[in-house]
Design an enzyme around this catalytic site. Structure first.
Site, PDB file in Angstrom:
ATOM      1  N   THR A  83      -4.801  36.286 -11.936  1.00 46.84           N
ATOM      2  CA  THR A  83      -5.101  38.007 -12.198  1.00 46.84           C
ATOM      3  C   THR A  83      -6.603  37.826 -12.651  1.00 46.84           C
ATOM      4  O   THR A  83      -7.096  36.957 -13.166  1.00 46.84           O
ATOM      5  CB  THR A  83      -4.282  38.263 -13.437  1.00 46.84           C
ATOM      6  OG1 THR A  83      -4.637  39.549 -13.626  1.00 46.84           O
ATOM      7  CG2 THR A  83      -4.484  37.461 -14.656  1.00 46.84           C
TER       8      THR A  83
ATOM      9  N   TYR B  73      -1.352  38.098 -21.659  1.00 41.30           N
ATOM     10  CA  TYR B  73      -0.981  37.890 -20.310  1.00 41.30           C
ATOM     11  C   TYR B  73      -2.328  37.224 -19.825  1.00 41.30           C
ATOM     12  O   TYR B  73      -1.957  35.999 -18.825  1.00 41.30           O
ATOM     13  CB  TYR B  73      -0.596  39.153 -19.759  1.00 41.30           C
ATOM     14  CG  TYR B  73      -0.838  39.214 -18.377  1.00 41.30           C
ATOM     15  CD1 TYR B  73       0.007  38.560 -17.378  1.00 41.30           C
ATOM     16  CD2 TYR B  73      -1.853  40.059 -17.534  1.00 41.30           C
ATOM     17  CE1 TYR B  73      -0.106  38.595 -16.165  1.00 41.30           C
ATOM     18  CE2 TYR B  73      -2.119  39.841 -16.381  1.00 41.30           C
ATOM     19  CZ  TYR B  73      -1.113  39.234 -15.385  1.00 41.30           C
ATOM     20  OH  TYR B  73      -1.056  39.237 -13.982  1.00 41.30           O
TER      21      TYR B  73
END
Length: 257
Positions: free
Chosen positions: A116, A140
């Site tokens: 990501t 995250y």
């Protein structure tokens, strides 16, 4: 080639499975169906397991010889990661460690990681390149960055080669209409807009109206899911051709508010 796709019943994973099958590869799909859907699978051999299950992984690798592993089995909701960080570190990091250890035991040397752009945190400059400092601002992003650092160590110690692909907003659906976004609950903007437009949702909420942009709303980089899986396919070709471990940003290059 024979590939293992973990998380292959999810949004991006299912599109990856379809793309690899269409290219003629032999696939095993592993998923625990915590967020994926059986109906999203377009083929391949399904093995229902959790990548945190060491014994199940060893049995899987004992029964198949894989040229590479694709990893899509991560939790992805930023807000939830702040409220439940343990869930994200357990699944996104610790379970990935278990998977990598099983790969090392089985002698599987190639790993494609769906990472990501959240590993960068708040951008210091744009466009963000791969050398931008890593400063994730939520569990995250940190869980993904921890995996990327672990992969560097596994390369040095065990010769496990990897490509990490960093991107922000996956969007779109299979052009043939067989697959698309299906999250419960749905948190992605484009499906929310379409649900509101089609009457399946009363309203949507746009967060932020004071950004330094032409209309005051946030500008995001959206990448079509078919382009994303094409990049993952190119990444495995790169590794199988002898490429060194690396990371690439995937972006559209044009932001949309």
């Amino acid at each position: 080639m024979k590939f293992l796709v973990v998380g292959g019943a999810g949004y991006i994973g299912s599109h990856m499975v379809k793309q690899l099958l269409s290219a003629g590869h032999d696939l095993v799909v592993a998923d625990n169906f915590s967020t994926g859907y059986r109906s999203a699978l377009r083929g391949g051999t399904l093995v229902e397991l959790d990548i945190a299950d060491e014994q199940a992984l060893d049995a899987l690798f004992a029964g198949h010889h894989f040229d590479a592993v694709f990893h899509f089995a991560s939790f992805i909701q930023v807000g939830e990661s702040v409220a439940e960080p343990a869930k994200y570190y357990q699944n996104n990091f610790a379970a990935t460690l278990t998977l990598l250890q099983a790969m090392v035991r089985a002698g599987v040397k190639n790993f494609i990681f769906s990472s990501t752009a959240a590993v960068y945190g708040d951008p210091m400059y744009v466009p963000i390149d791969e050398e931008h400092p890593k400063a994730a601002i939520n569990p995250y992003g940190r869980s993904k960055w921890m995996v990327e650092q672990m992969l560097e160590d596994f390369d040095r110690a065990y010769g496990l080669k990897s490509v990490c692909l960093r991107y922000f907003n996956a969007a779109g659906a299979d052009p043939e209409g067989q697959l698309g976004e299906r999250h419960e609950p749905e948190t992605h903007l484009l499906p929310l807009i379409l649900q509101a437009a089609s009457g399946r949702r009363a309203t949507i909420t746009v967060y932020g109206r004071d950004y330094d942009t032409p209309d005051g709303t946030c500008i995001r980089d959206y990448v079509h899911v078919v382009d994303l899986v094409a990049a993952h396919a190119l990444a495995v070709d790169y590794l199988l051709a002898g490429g060194a471990s690396t990371a690439f940003n995937l972006g559209n290059g044009q932001g949309f508010s």
